[in-house]
Design an enzyme around this catalytic site. Structure first.
Site, short mmCIF file in Angstrom:
data_model
loop_
_atom_site.label_atom_id
_atom_site.label_comp_id
_atom_site.label_asym_id
_atom_site.label_seq_id
_atom_site.Cartn_x
_atom_site.Cartn_y
_atom_site.Cartn_z
N LYS A 1 0.84 -1.20 0.00
CA LYS A 1 0.00 0.00 0.00
C LYS A 1 0.87 1.25 0.00
O LYS A 1 0.68 2.15 -0.83
CB LYS A 1 -0.93 0.01 1.21
CG LYS A 1 -1.90 1.19 1.22
CD LYS A 1 -2.69 1.28 2.51
CE LYS A 1 -1.88 1.95 3.58
NZ LYS A 1 -2.67 2.30 4.78
N ASP B 1 -6.53 0.84 0.74
CA ASP B 1 -6.64 1.12 2.17
C ASP B 1 -8.02 0.68 2.64
O ASP B 1 -8.77 0.03 1.90
CB ASP B 1 -6.36 2.60 2.46
CG ASP B 1 -7.44 3.52 1.91
OD1 ASP B 1 -8.39 3.03 1.25
OD2 ASP B 1 -7.35 4.74 2.14
#
Length: 277
Positions: A148, A166
């Site tokens: 991420k 997320d």
């Protein structure tokens, strides 16, 4: 009389008959709907952007690591002092841990984050000449950096397309029935197969913007959602338009955004500095 009674009986039976279940959506139909959602979100949020303040790849990397388990606003309020004290990887790698911990304390988990930041800074200094690498395989080797974080840095500091999964992104793509996967890596792979690579970074921003402003985790503002007709989960939240409008956040609700230094085209107000809320 008998004919009328028979007709009434037939009508009643027809009304009582169970409705057929809706036809399952084909993969092709889902892809078309997903791409339409992306196009409509692009019209709603033409100014979508990363909501972390940064001036270079190192600052974005550090800010993204700090953003774990806290808000982008809190990170943005904390990083000015952090980067004033440690502007380069060399400076941050040589920091006194207790002093850095005190600076980043407002972001939470400050001891673990200090360890990660000093570790990644030392790695940048020793292995990459003090520069943030522009490859996924190099970034994920840095302490505290996962896919991420790497995709955030690649997409926004290097222009390399990436999908940032997320909590907001994962929640929305499941509500929209693009996938039922929970694992972020699997979600990323599924969504990557729906959209061309050129859309990945901006898609991430638009979806996260929508999740933060309208499609909230606990009470989505369904009645104020511009893509409600495309959402198979419409009705999970408040459907009354007036009540839904009161749930809108940030610029959609007339409030400041998360950045102290937002882009020039951002229609909302800059966030307040630390202690000025």
């Amino acid at each position: 009389m008998k004919a009328a009674k028979a007709a009434t009986t037939a009508t009643t039976a027809k009304a009582a008959a169970p409705r057929k279940a809706p036809k399952p959506e084909s993969h092709l139909a889902m892809v078309r709907r997903a791409r339409r959602i992306n196009r409509e979100l692009a019209e709603v949020y033409p100014y979508a952007h990363p909501e972390l303040d940064f001036r270079n790849p190192f600052e974005l990397l550090v800010a993204t690591v700090l953003s774990a388990q806290t808000t982008d606003l809190r990170v943005n309020q904390t990083t000015p002092a952090l980067f004033a004290a440690y502007p380069t990887p060399e400076d941050m790698a040589a920091a006194v841990p207790e002093e850095m911990e005190e600076i980043i304390r407002p972001t939470g988990f400050f001891r673990a984050k200090t360890k990660s930041l000093m570790g990644l800074s030392a790695a940048l200094r020793d292995e990459f000449g003090g520069e943030v690498p522009g490859r996924l395989e190099d970034l994920v080797k840095l302490p505290g950096v996962g896919r991420k974080t790497a995709n955030v840095v690649l997409g926004n500091a290097f222009g390399v397309p990436g999908i940032t999964v997320d909590t907001h992104f994962g929640r929305l793509v499941r509500r929209w029935k693009w996938t039922d996967e929970e694992d972020p890596v699997k979600v990323e792979a599924v969504v990557a197969g729906i959209f061309p690579k050129s859309e990945w970074t901006m898609l991430s921003h638009r979806v996260v913007f929508h999740g933060r402003r309208i499609c909230h985790a606990r009470k989505p503002a369904c009645g104020a959602c511009p893509i409600a007709p495309l959402c198979p989960s419409y009705g999970e939240g408040e459907t009354d338009p007036e009540k839904a409008r009161k749930l809108l956040k940030y610029e959609m609700g007339g409030y400041p955004g998360q950045r102290l230094s937002p882009p020039a085209d951002y229609p909302g107000k800059p966030a307040p500095a630390l202690g000025a809320e």
